[in-house]
Structure formats: C-alpha cells, structure tokens
Enzyme design. Structure first.
Site, PDB file in Angstrom:
ATOM      1  N   ARG A 164       0.841  -1.213   0.000  1.00  0.00           N
ATOM      2  CA  ARG A 164       0.000   0.000   0.000  1.00  0.00           C
ATOM      3  C   ARG A 164       0.874   1.261   0.000  1.00  0.00           C
ATOM      4  NH1 ARG A 164      -2.668  -3.987  -0.583  1.00  0.00           N
ATOM      5  NH2 ARG A 164      -4.513  -4.595   0.604  1.00  0.00           N
ATOM      6  N   SER A 238     -10.751   0.245   3.663  1.00  0.00           N
ATOM      7  CA  SER A 238      -9.956   0.047   4.887  1.00  0.00           C
ATOM      8  C   SER A 238      -9.381   1.388   5.333  1.00  0.00           C
ATOM      9  CB  SER A 238      -8.796  -0.906   4.616  1.00  0.00           C
ATOM     10  OG  SER A 238      -9.282  -2.092   4.049  1.00  0.00           O
ATOM     11  N   GLU A 334      -4.487   4.339   6.283  1.00  0.00           N
ATOM     12  CA  GLU A 334      -4.263   4.133   4.848  1.00  0.00           C
ATOM     13  C   GLU A 334      -4.913   5.273   4.064  1.00  0.00           C
ATOM     14  OE1 GLU A 334      -4.857   0.089   3.247  1.00  0.00           O
ATOM     15  OE2 GLU A 334      -6.144   1.023   1.742  1.00  0.00           O
TER      16      GLU A 334
HETATM   17  P1  FAD Z   1      -8.616   9.347  -4.710  1.00  0.00           P
HETATM   18  O1  FAD Z   1      -9.286   9.015  -3.421  1.00  0.00           O
HETATM   19  O2  FAD Z   1      -9.290  10.340  -5.584  1.00  0.00           O
HETATM   20  O3  FAD Z   1      -7.121   9.812  -4.418  1.00  0.00           O
HETATM   21  C1  FAD Z   1      -6.289   9.071  -3.552  1.00  0.00           C
HETATM   22  C2  FAD Z   1      -4.922   9.788  -3.467  1.00  0.00           C
HETATM   23  O4  FAD Z   1      -4.278   9.722  -4.723  1.00  0.00           O
HETATM   24  C3  FAD Z   1      -5.051  11.270  -3.159  1.00  0.00           C
HETATM   25  O5  FAD Z   1      -3.933  11.631  -2.396  1.00  0.00           O
HETATM   26  C4  FAD Z   1      -5.019  11.922  -4.519  1.00  0.00           C
HETATM   27  O6  FAD Z   1      -4.547  13.258  -4.475  1.00  0.00           O
HETATM   28  C5  FAD Z   1      -4.045  11.033  -5.258  1.00  0.00           C
HETATM   29  N1  FAD Z   1      -4.336  10.933  -6.695  1.00  0.00           N
HETATM   30  C6  FAD Z   1      -5.475  10.481  -7.270  1.00  0.00           C
HETATM   31  N2  FAD Z   1      -5.345  10.449  -8.606  1.00  0.00           N
HETATM   32  C7  FAD Z   1      -4.107  10.914  -8.883  1.00  0.00           C
HETATM   33  C8  FAD Z   1      -3.386  11.124 -10.088  1.00  0.00           C
HETATM   34  N3  FAD Z   1      -3.905  10.876 -11.288  1.00  0.00           N
HETATM   35  N4  FAD Z   1      -2.133  11.625 -10.000  1.00  0.00           N
HETATM   36  C9  FAD Z   1      -1.574  11.911  -8.799  1.00  0.00           C
HETATM   37  N5  FAD Z   1      -2.213  11.723  -7.632  1.00  0.00           N
HETATM   38  C10 FAD Z   1      -3.458  11.225  -7.665  1.00  0.00           C
HETATM   39  N6  FAD Z   1      -7.878  -0.043  -1.989  1.00  0.00           N
HETATM   40  C11 FAD Z   1      -7.101  -1.130  -2.173  1.00  0.00           C
HETATM   41  O7  FAD Z   1      -5.874  -1.005  -2.329  1.00  0.00           O
HETATM   42  N7  FAD Z   1      -7.638  -2.391  -2.188  1.00  0.00           N
HETATM   43  C12 FAD Z   1      -8.954  -2.607  -2.029  1.00  0.00           C
HETATM   44  O8  FAD Z   1      -9.397  -3.751  -2.064  1.00  0.00           O
HETATM   45  C13 FAD Z   1      -9.811  -1.479  -1.815  1.00  0.00           C
HETATM   46  N8  FAD Z   1     -11.130  -1.657  -1.593  1.00  0.00           N
HETATM   47  C14 FAD Z   1     -11.918  -0.560  -1.359  1.00  0.00           C
HETATM   48  C15 FAD Z   1     -13.285  -0.770  -1.119  1.00  0.00           C
HETATM   49  C16 FAD Z   1     -14.123   0.309  -0.890  1.00  0.00           C
HETATM   50  C17 FAD Z   1     -15.599   0.079  -0.620  1.00  0.00           C
HETATM   51  C18 FAD Z   1     -13.596   1.622  -0.922  1.00  0.00           C
HETATM   52  C19 FAD Z   1     -14.504   2.815  -0.731  1.00  0.00           C
HETATM   53  C20 FAD Z   1     -12.237   1.841  -1.144  1.00  0.00           C
HETATM   54  C21 FAD Z   1     -11.380   0.732  -1.358  1.00  0.00           C
HETATM   55  N9  FAD Z   1     -10.009   0.901  -1.579  1.00  0.00           N
HETATM   56  C22 FAD Z   1      -9.209  -0.200  -1.809  1.00  0.00           C
HETATM   57  C23 FAD Z   1      -9.393   2.234  -1.544  1.00  0.00           C
HETATM   58  C24 FAD Z   1      -9.474   2.987  -2.908  1.00  0.00           C
HETATM   59  O9  FAD Z   1     -10.527   2.492  -3.689  1.00  0.00           O
HETATM   60  C25 FAD Z   1      -8.186   2.879  -3.711  1.00  0.00           C
HETATM   61  O10 FAD Z   1      -7.103   3.371  -2.980  1.00  0.00           O
HETATM   62  C26 FAD Z   1      -8.274   3.627  -5.044  1.00  0.00           C
HETATM   63  O11 FAD Z   1      -7.142   3.369  -5.828  1.00  0.00           O
HETATM   64  C27 FAD Z   1      -8.412   5.141  -4.862  1.00  0.00           C
HETATM   65  O12 FAD Z   1      -8.697   5.678  -6.135  1.00  0.00           O
HETATM   66  P2  FAD Z   1      -9.366   7.094  -6.301  1.00  0.00           P
HETATM   67  O13 FAD Z   1      -9.341   7.424  -7.740  1.00  0.00           O
HETATM   68  O14 FAD Z   1     -10.687   7.130  -5.654  1.00  0.00           O
HETATM   69  O15 FAD Z   1      -8.336   8.006  -5.521  1.00  0.00           O
HETATM   70  P1  NAP Z   2     -10.087 -10.818   5.050  1.00  0.00           P
HETATM   71  O1  NAP Z   2     -10.186 -11.803   3.951  1.00  0.00           O
HETATM   72  O2  NAP Z   2     -11.127 -10.799   6.120  1.00  0.00           O
HETATM   73  O3  NAP Z   2      -8.663 -10.942   5.728  1.00  0.00           O
HETATM   74  C1  NAP Z   2      -8.284 -10.054   6.767  1.00  0.00           C
HETATM   75  C2  NAP Z   2      -6.864  -9.602   6.547  1.00  0.00           C
HETATM   76  O4  NAP Z   2      -6.007 -10.708   6.646  1.00  0.00           O
HETATM   77  C3  NAP Z   2      -6.705  -8.987   5.186  1.00  0.00           C
HETATM   78  O5  NAP Z   2      -6.524  -7.625   5.384  1.00  0.00           O
HETATM   79  C4  NAP Z   2      -5.513  -9.688   4.562  1.00  0.00           C
HETATM   80  O6  NAP Z   2      -4.411  -8.811   4.361  1.00  0.00           O
HETATM   81  C5  NAP Z   2      -5.081 -10.724   5.576  1.00  0.00           C
HETATM   82  N1  NAP Z   2      -5.113 -12.056   4.932  1.00  0.00           N
HETATM   83  C6  NAP Z   2      -6.166 -12.896   4.815  1.00  0.00           C
HETATM   84  N2  NAP Z   2      -5.801 -14.030   4.204  1.00  0.00           N
HETATM   85  C7  NAP Z   2      -4.492 -13.905   3.920  1.00  0.00           C
HETATM   86  C8  NAP Z   2      -3.550 -14.740   3.279  1.00  0.00           C
HETATM   87  N3  NAP Z   2      -3.866 -15.951   2.830  1.00  0.00           N
HETATM   88  N4  NAP Z   2      -2.281 -14.279   3.148  1.00  0.00           N
HETATM   89  C9  NAP Z   2      -1.933 -13.057   3.583  1.00  0.00           C
HETATM   90  N5  NAP Z   2      -2.791 -12.218   4.195  1.00  0.00           N
HETATM   91  C10 NAP Z   2      -4.058 -12.639   4.373  1.00  0.00           C
HETATM   92  O7  NAP Z   2     -10.003  -9.326   4.441  1.00  0.00           O
HETATM   93  P2  NAP Z   2     -11.125  -8.398   3.852  1.00  0.00           P
HETATM   94  O8  NAP Z   2     -11.247  -7.208   4.706  1.00  0.00           O
HETATM   95  O9  NAP Z   2     -12.353  -9.185   3.506  1.00  0.00           O
HETATM   96  O10 NAP Z   2     -10.439  -7.915   2.503  1.00  0.00           O
HETATM   97  C11 NAP Z   2     -10.178  -8.844   1.482  1.00  0.00           C
HETATM   98  C12 NAP Z   2      -9.118  -8.297   0.561  1.00  0.00           C
HETATM   99  O11 NAP Z   2      -9.567  -7.059  -0.024  1.00  0.00           O
HETATM  100  C13 NAP Z   2      -7.822  -7.960   1.301  1.00  0.00           C
HETATM  101  O12 NAP Z   2      -6.750  -8.247   0.460  1.00  0.00           O
HETATM  102  C14 NAP Z   2      -7.925  -6.470   1.540  1.00  0.00           C
HETATM  103  O13 NAP Z   2      -6.667  -5.838   1.584  1.00  0.00           O
HETATM  104  C15 NAP Z   2      -8.720  -5.997   0.341  1.00  0.00           C
HETATM  105  N6  NAP Z   2      -9.517  -4.821   0.700  1.00  0.00           N
HETATM  106  C16 NAP Z   2      -8.863  -3.632   0.789  1.00  0.00           C
HETATM  107  C17 NAP Z   2      -9.558  -2.486   1.099  1.00  0.00           C
HETATM  108  C18 NAP Z   2      -8.842  -1.162   1.151  1.00  0.00           C
HETATM  109  O14 NAP Z   2      -9.509  -0.141   1.225  1.00  0.00           O
HETATM  110  N7  NAP Z   2      -7.542  -1.150   1.114  1.00  0.00           N
HETATM  111  C19 NAP Z   2     -10.920  -2.532   1.349  1.00  0.00           C
HETATM  112  C20 NAP Z   2     -11.538  -3.772   1.279  1.00  0.00           C
HETATM  113  C21 NAP Z   2     -10.836  -4.911   0.943  1.00  0.00           C
HETATM  114  P3  NAP Z   2      -4.225  -7.866   3.074  1.00  0.00           P
HETATM  115  O15 NAP Z   2      -5.134  -6.712   3.316  1.00  0.00           O
HETATM  116  O16 NAP Z   2      -2.806  -7.496   3.159  1.00  0.00           O
HETATM  117  O17 NAP Z   2      -4.573  -8.612   1.849  1.00  0.00           O
END
Ligand code: FAD
Ligand code: NAP
Length: 338
Positions: A164, A238, A334
C-alpha cells in the site's frame, strides 16, 4: 479553461463529506492539465488531485484548487509471446478496466475486481486485494511534473512499490499528476485463489474449470457480501493499514491472545489483520452520531449520513489509542487525510 468556484465536493468523495473547494477544474487531456498547471491558481494555491475520491477523508473546506482527472481511453499498445501491453487513461474507472480485461481474456487483474476509484490513483498506494497487487501487472506510467509541467515516464523500479505504498506517497508526494498507466497483462493466467474466502466462494459457485472470470465473480461476491457500498453508506474502504510486527512481539501476543492470526511477509515480519485488532478492542459496529465502524468489517469507518470529516478523524484517533493500549501496536491510516 473554465475554473469553477466554491464547489461542494460531496459528490466527489465516497465518504460523502460536504466540504467546499475554493476552485475546481476537471481535465480530460494532458494538454488541459499542462494548461491548468501554468495558471495562476495552480501556482498560488494548494492543489489537490482528485480521482474517484475513494481513498480520502476531507476534514475541512479546501482553500485551494482541486483538479479532477478525467482522462479517458483504453488502448492495446502491443503484445509479445506472453503479454498484452495496455495503456489506460488515468480517469478511467478501475473496475471498468478490470471488466475490459475480463472481456478480452487479459489476465492479472481479476483479483482486483470491484475496487473503487480511478486507474490514475492505482499506483499511488499500489492497490491490492486477495493476494494480488497492482505492481504485479504494472509496466509504466506517465505523469506530469508539477514544477516544469514536463511529461515523464516511470517504470516499475522507479515507483518503489511496497505494501500500500509507492514513491508517490513518499518522496515524490504532490510532485506528479499521473495521466496514464500501462499494464502488462498475461496471456496465460496465473490463478491466485490462496485467500481462503476465494476458495470458499468458488466452491459455493460449483466451478469446474477455473477461469479469470470465475475468480473475478468470486471476488465480487465476497466484496458485495461484506463491504459497505459507498453509494449507500459513506466510506473509503480500509481506514488503516495492516500493521507488521516482528516475530518476537507476535509470539508474546499469542500467549495472551491465542486467536491472533499472523501472516509472514517478504521482509521477515508478521502482518496482523488490523480489522481483527479493532474488533477485539470492541469497536465493530460502534456508532457515535453518524460516524461509526462498520458492523461487518471493523477496518472500515463509515459515515451513516451527516458525520463530519473531523468526527470520523476523531473516531480514528480513539481507535488507534485503544488498539495501542490493548496490543501495544500502533495503527497507521491508509486513507489520505485532507
Ligand atoms: P482518490 O481518493 O481520488 O485519491 C487518492 C490519493 O491519490 C489522493 O492523495 C489523490 O490526491 C491522489 N491521486 C489520485 N489520482 C491521482 C493522479 N492521477 N495523479 C496523482 N495523484 C493522484 N484499496 C485497495 O488497495 N484495495 C482494495 O481492495 C480497496 N477496496 C476498497 C473498497 C471500498 C468500498 C472503498 C470505498 C475503497 C477501497 N479501496 C481499496 C481504496 C481505494 O478504492 C483505492 O485506494 C483507489 O485506488 C483510490 O482511487 P481514487 O481514484 O478514488 O483516488
Ligand atoms: P479478510 O479476507 O477478512 O482478511 C483479513 C486480513 O487478513 C486482510 O486484510 C488480509 O491482508 C489478511 N489475509 C487474509 N488471508 C491472507 C492470506 N492468505 N495471506 C496473507 N494475508 C491474508 O479481508 P477483507 O477485509 O475481507 O479484505 C479482502 C481483501 O480485499 C484484502 O486483500 C484487503 O486488503 C482488500 N480490501 C482492501 C480495502 C482497502 O480499502 N484497502 C478494502 C476492502 C478490501 P491484506 O489486506 O494485506 O490482503
């Protein structure tokens, strides 16, 4: 060039925070970005680059210029024996790009289905889910340097991708506006079903011959069942990163909390699920006014309607200190705070 004034950002952030941007400009070409970059507003005010607003918490009015990236386009650039190289405009919806790949049978992003936001933000925190990270399919990106407005190319090693993390959140913070990303997708899929929930969902779906489409379907099923839809309940996914601790600390925690789960990382540390820590500290389903902690996934902070960014931020502070008191682990956010 039309710069708007005093625009509500409520429709532009998935937390649904109703704050104002003093200036607002949406661009859909590199030229337009360079044009706004040369403007007085860009030079004299703080600038916030906006994608889909799904990874930010807006705590106050933004007394500056918000530029919204709407650069479109998905283009197959070339292919070799094993890969397709696809260039995608930064303003394309991430999930729309995933659907495009599924339709064409381009493998590598199926585990990343249904992540909100735009392609241009995907390198920012090297988005990841279910054992796959964006860096696994990343080839290069183009970005405008905000100082000289030149378009530069970053390759994988330039981006310093981590968990991340990327160079764009660290030493190059606020220095570049990403305008396109080129992905290197696989002709032969490498299936990643190691996350328990995927195996389980595939079994439920009674899949015989596995495909990338099945994996994406399984991922979407799981996500729809446990994550709040931002169109219904405001959230940014998250809120905290999963902390990584050393093995000694993990073993000692295990004595007091035998149910704690740890996942070894490449750097020799142990990753702990932040959601589990928050749940154990008693926050799951918590609500104070309209700010709360989701009842199915404690890692997701939510806005039930009219919470302010400050209220959600304060809740996050309380969660950090209570998790620290209970486990001695410090959670890091995050979500980007503005
Ligand atoms: P924004 O929120 O608009 O911006 C995020 C940051 O990036 C800000 O600092 C912004 O200034 C900068 N930025 C945006 N675009 C640019 C650009 N073109 N150039 C330079 N800077 C820029 N994230 C995960 O990693 N894994 C997941 O599974 C995941 N699941 C999610 C589930 C839900 C329900 C939600 C609401 C969010 C989730 N996220 C997840 C977080 C999010 O969706 C991601 O981080 C996504 O990439 C953000 O994209 P955005 O366009 O909305 O960015
Ligand atoms: P989950 O399956 O309930 O698992 C909980 C956490 O344990 C996750 O965050 C994941 O880490 C870790 N995990 C589970 N199984 C694993 C494995 N086999 N090896 C290594 N790490 C493991 O998680 P969840 O909340 O439903 O999310 C599922 C996936 O979607 C995750 O990868 C999560 O990161 C992603 N997600 C991200 C966001 C976001 O906003 N960043 C939001 C929703 C979901 P990791 O997170 O490192 O994978």
């Amino acid at each position: 060039m039309q710069i708007q004034e005093n625009i509500s950002l409520k429709p532009y952030n998935t937390f649904g925070m109703d704050v104002l941007a003093r200036y607002f400009y949406a661009f859909s070409t590199v030229d337009q970005m360079q044009e706004i970059g040369a403007s007085d507003s860009f030079k004299h005010y703080p600038v916030l680059v906006l994608g889909g607003g799904s990874n930010m918490l807006l705590t106050t009015n933004f007394d500056g210029l918000v530029i919204k990236n709407e650069i479109p386009g998905i283009e197959l650039l070339s292919e070799d024996a094993n890969h397709y190289f696809v260039k995608v405009g930064a303003g394309v919806d991430w999930h729309e790009f995933v659907l495009y790949c599924l339709e064409k049978n381009y493998a590598g992003v199926e585990n990343l289905a249904l992540i909100p936001g735009k392609v241009g933000a995907s390198p920012m925190q090297n988005i990841g889910a279910y054992g796959v990270e964006m860096k696994d399919v990343f080839h290069s990106l183009e970005a405008i340097n905000v100082d000289d407005l030149n378009l530069v190319t970053f390759y994988n090693s330039d981006c310093e991708f981590g968990y991340r993390e990327s160079v764009f959140k660290n030493k190059c913070k606020n220095q570049f506006v990403i305008t396109s990303v080129t992905f290197r997708l696989n002709k032969v899929p490498i299936f990643k079903t190691g996350y328990g929930a995927i195996e389980y969902a595939l079994q439920e779906m009674k899949v015989d011959t596995l495909s990338i489409q099945h994996i994406a379907q399984a991922v979407m099923r799981i996500r729809n069942s446990k994550l709040p839809n931002p169109n219904v309940i405001g959230n940014a996914g998250s809120f905290f990163k999963n902390p990584e601790i050393d093995t000694i600390q993990f073993e000692s925690l295990k004595k007091y909390f035998p149910n704690i789960n740890g996942y070894p990382t490449d750097s020799g540390k142990i990753k702990i699920a932040a959601g589990w820590l928050i749940e154990q500290a008693g926050w799951k389903g918590y609500r104070n006014g309209d700010a709360g902690c989701h009842d199915k996934q404690a890692l997701v902070l939510v806005n039930h309607g009219n919470a302010t960014g400050i209220e959600v931020f304060e809740l996050s502070e309380n969660i950090i200190s209570s998790v620290h008191d209970k486990f001695g682990i410090f959670l890091h956010r995050e979500v980007n705070i503005y």
